[in-house]
Design a protein around this motif. Sequence first.
Motif, short mmCIF file in Angstrom:
data_model
loop_
_atom_site.label_atom_id
_atom_site.label_comp_id
_atom_site.label_asym_id
_atom_site.label_seq_id
_atom_site.Cartn_x
_atom_site.Cartn_y
_atom_site.Cartn_z
N ASP A 126 -4.92 8.96 -15.40
CA ASP A 126 -3.52 8.30 -15.41
C ASP A 126 -2.69 9.24 -16.56
OD1 ASP A 126 -3.89 6.27 -13.81
OD2 ASP A 126 -4.87 5.08 -15.19
N ILE A 183 -5.63 7.31 -2.08
CA ILE A 183 -5.50 6.61 -3.14
C ILE A 183 -6.74 6.63 -4.13
CG2 ILE A 183 -4.94 4.21 -4.09
CD1 ILE A 183 -3.12 3.95 -1.66
N ASN A 194 2.80 6.50 -5.18
CA ASN A 194 2.41 6.87 -6.54
C ASN A 194 1.45 7.53 -6.93
OD1 ASN A 194 4.56 4.88 -7.65
ND2 ASN A 194 3.05 3.16 -7.58
N ALA A 195 0.34 7.48 -5.88
CA ALA A 195 -0.65 8.60 -5.98
C ALA A 195 -0.37 9.68 -5.59
CB ALA A 195 -1.85 8.03 -5.03
N MET A 235 0.92 -1.00 0.25
CA MET A 235 0.00 -0.07 0.22
C MET A 235 0.78 1.23 0.09
SD MET A 235 -2.94 1.55 2.58
CE MET A 235 -3.35 0.22 2.86
N GLU A 277 3.61 1.78 -1.48
CA GLU A 277 3.93 2.12 -2.90
C GLU A 277 2.76 2.82 -3.76
OE1 GLU A 277 5.75 -0.01 -7.06
OE2 GLU A 277 6.05 -1.03 -4.86
N ASP A 278 1.80 2.24 -3.51
CA ASP A 278 0.45 2.93 -4.09
C ASP A 278 0.30 4.27 -3.69
OD1 ASP A 278 0.05 0.55 -5.49
OD2 ASP A 278 -1.42 -0.26 -4.18
N ALA A 328 -7.33 8.45 -7.82
CA ALA A 328 -7.89 7.29 -8.90
C ALA A 328 -9.13 8.10 -9.49
CB ALA A 328 -8.15 6.03 -8.35
N LYS A 333 -4.53 6.64 4.16
CA LYS A 333 -3.65 6.29 2.56
C LYS A 333 -4.70 5.90 1.67
CE LYS A 333 0.87 5.64 4.36
NZ LYS A 333 1.85 4.31 4.98
N LYS A 334 -5.69 4.72 2.03
CA LYS A 334 -6.69 4.11 1.11
C LYS A 334 -7.49 5.17 0.47
CE LYS A 334 -6.88 -0.42 3.71
NZ LYS A 334 -7.41 -1.27 4.42
#
Length: 85
Positions: free
Chosen positions: A85, A76, A7-8, A1, A3-4, A80, A72-73
């Motif tokens: 993207d 993300i 990235n976000a 998580m 890393e996600d 999204a 964090k969730k």
Amino acid sequence: MDEDFQNAAERASNTKTVLPPDIQLLLYAYYKKGNHKSKLIPVENLKENDLRSAFKYNALIQIKGLTATEAKKEYIKLVAQYIPD
């Protein structure tokens, strides 16, 4: 998580997408909480007429019950949803 989340965060910081102010504030609060940097400053330490800081403070107050993982969730998910993207 993690890393996600990173990235976000990179995607959000590099976007040219103009986000509504309420979404910007949520992203700010989730990011701060996700990085364990959501230390609330006392309201009396806010500068007079510092509306921007007041909105940030309010956003942090609204999510203060979340854990860093939950923040964090949510971060993300928001990235999204609002940043292509």
